[in-house]
Design a protein around this motif. Sequence first.
Motif, PDB file in Angstrom:
ATOM      1  N   SER A   1      45.791  49.466  29.493  1.00 53.76           N
ATOM      2  CA  SER A   1      44.504  49.553  30.185  1.00 53.76           C
ATOM      3  C   SER A   1      43.458  48.616  29.605  1.00 53.76           C
ATOM      4  N   ARG A   2      43.726  48.087  28.411  1.00 54.14           N
ATOM      5  CA  ARG A   2      42.794  47.164  27.758  1.00 54.14           C
ATOM      6  C   ARG A   2      43.281  45.725  27.803  1.00 54.14           C
ATOM      7  N   SER A   3      44.340  45.476  28.529  1.00 51.13           N
ATOM      8  CA  SER A   3      44.933  44.137  28.543  1.00 51.13           C
ATOM      9  C   SER A   3      44.830  43.504  29.917  1.00 51.13           C
ATOM     10  N   ALA A   4      44.446  42.233  29.932  1.00 50.66           N
ATOM     11  CA  ALA A   4      44.560  41.464  31.165  1.00 50.66           C
ATOM     12  C   ALA A   4      46.041  41.220  31.450  1.00 50.66           C
ATOM     13  N   MET A   5      46.382  41.184  32.733  1.00 53.27           N
ATOM     14  CA  MET A   5      47.770  40.990  33.138  1.00 53.27           C
ATOM     15  C   MET A   5      47.855  39.866  34.163  1.00 53.27           C
ATOM     16  N   GLY A   6      49.004  39.207  34.204  1.00 54.29           N
ATOM     17  CA  GLY A   6      49.145  38.114  35.150  1.00 54.29           C
ATOM     18  C   GLY A   6      50.568  37.908  35.596  1.00 54.29           C
ATOM     19  N   TRP A   7      50.705  37.088  36.611  1.00 56.42           N
ATOM     20  CA  TRP A   7      52.009  36.664  37.114  1.00 56.42           C
ATOM     21  C   TRP A   7      52.069  35.137  37.117  1.00 56.42           C
TER      22      TRP A   7
ATOM     23  N   THR B   1      40.046  39.682  39.779  1.00 53.57           N
ATOM     24  CA  THR B   1      41.296  38.952  39.991  1.00 53.57           C
ATOM     25  C   THR B   1      41.069  37.446  40.134  1.00 53.57           C
ATOM     26  N   LEU B   2      42.107  36.711  39.774  1.00 55.82           N
ATOM     27  CA  LEU B   2      42.142  35.261  39.952  1.00 55.82           C
ATOM     28  C   LEU B   2      43.452  34.910  40.647  1.00 55.82           C
ATOM     29  N   TYR B   3      43.425  33.871  41.481  1.00 54.89           N
ATOM     30  CA  TYR B   3      44.631  33.443  42.192  1.00 54.89           C
ATOM     31  C   TYR B   3      44.754  31.925  42.177  1.00 54.89           C
ATOM     32  N   ALA B   4      45.994  31.471  42.180  1.00 55.65           N
ATOM     33  CA  ALA B   4      46.243  30.055  42.422  1.00 55.65           C
ATOM     34  C   ALA B   4      45.912  29.758  43.884  1.00 55.65           C
ATOM     35  N   ASP B   5      45.451  28.544  44.145  1.00 56.61           N
ATOM     36  CA  ASP B   5      45.087  28.186  45.517  1.00 56.61           C
ATOM     37  C   ASP B   5      46.269  28.338  46.470  1.00 56.61           C
ATOM     38  N   SER B   6      47.461  28.096  45.974  1.00 54.93           N
ATOM     39  CA  SER B   6      48.650  28.107  46.823  1.00 54.93           C
ATOM     40  C   SER B   6      49.012  29.504  47.337  1.00 54.93           C
TER      41      SER B   6
ATOM     42  N   SER C   1      46.125  36.741  38.253  1.00 53.53           N
ATOM     43  CA  SER C   1      45.834  37.565  37.096  1.00 53.53           C
ATOM     44  C   SER C   1      44.779  38.597  37.451  1.00 53.53           C
ATOM     45  N   ILE C   2      44.723  39.628  36.610  1.00 56.92           N
ATOM     46  CA  ILE C   2      43.761  40.693  36.826  1.00 56.92           C
ATOM     47  C   ILE C   2      43.205  41.127  35.479  1.00 56.92           C
ATOM     48  N   LYS C   3      41.889  41.236  35.381  1.00 57.39           N
ATOM     49  CA  LYS C   3      41.244  41.624  34.144  1.00 57.39           C
ATOM     50  C   LYS C   3      41.394  43.126  33.926  1.00 57.39           C
ATOM     51  N   TRP C   4      41.217  43.545  32.670  1.00 60.29           N
ATOM     52  CA  TRP C   4      41.373  44.973  32.385  1.00 60.29           C
ATOM     53  C   TRP C   4      40.145  45.757  32.813  1.00 60.29           C
ATOM     54  N   ILE C   5      38.986  45.075  32.887  1.00 56.63           N
ATOM     55  CA  ILE C   5      37.766  45.768  33.240  1.00 56.63           C
ATOM     56  C   ILE C   5      37.291  45.281  34.604  1.00 56.63           C
TER      57      ILE C   5
END
Length: 120
Positions: free
Chosen positions: A29-35, A57-62, A49-53
């Motif tokens: 719950s305290r960790s950012a996670m990504g693919w 979210t962040l995404y690649a343009d593609s 990716s997704i922040k813990w707080i």
Amino acid sequence: VQLVESGGGLVQPGGSLRLSCAASGFTFSRSAMGWFRQAPGKEREFVASIKWIGSITLYADSVKGRFTISRDNAKDTVYLQMNSLKPDDTAVYYCAAGRHMGVRFLGDYWGQGTQVTVSS
């Protein structure tokens, strides 16, 4: 730290898949996670990716508008919902636990990967 991906497979163009990543061995719950993903002959690339707080979210343009990352802190699991899949999405998809540096996500721990193949 253990990250175990599941949900990959073969899907036709235009189809959908949902990847899951079960985490253990750290405070999820305290960790950012990504693919990330890596196609044959190409370098590994950031997908989402997704922040813990705040679940920012962040995404690649593609993949913007087609993929959605989410997390369930009660289950220590992060998901990647992939819609409108294209042959170019074919790759091994990796889950990562890490951190954000500005607008970049850096993976510190990695799963073993799950194959996604988009083909008719």
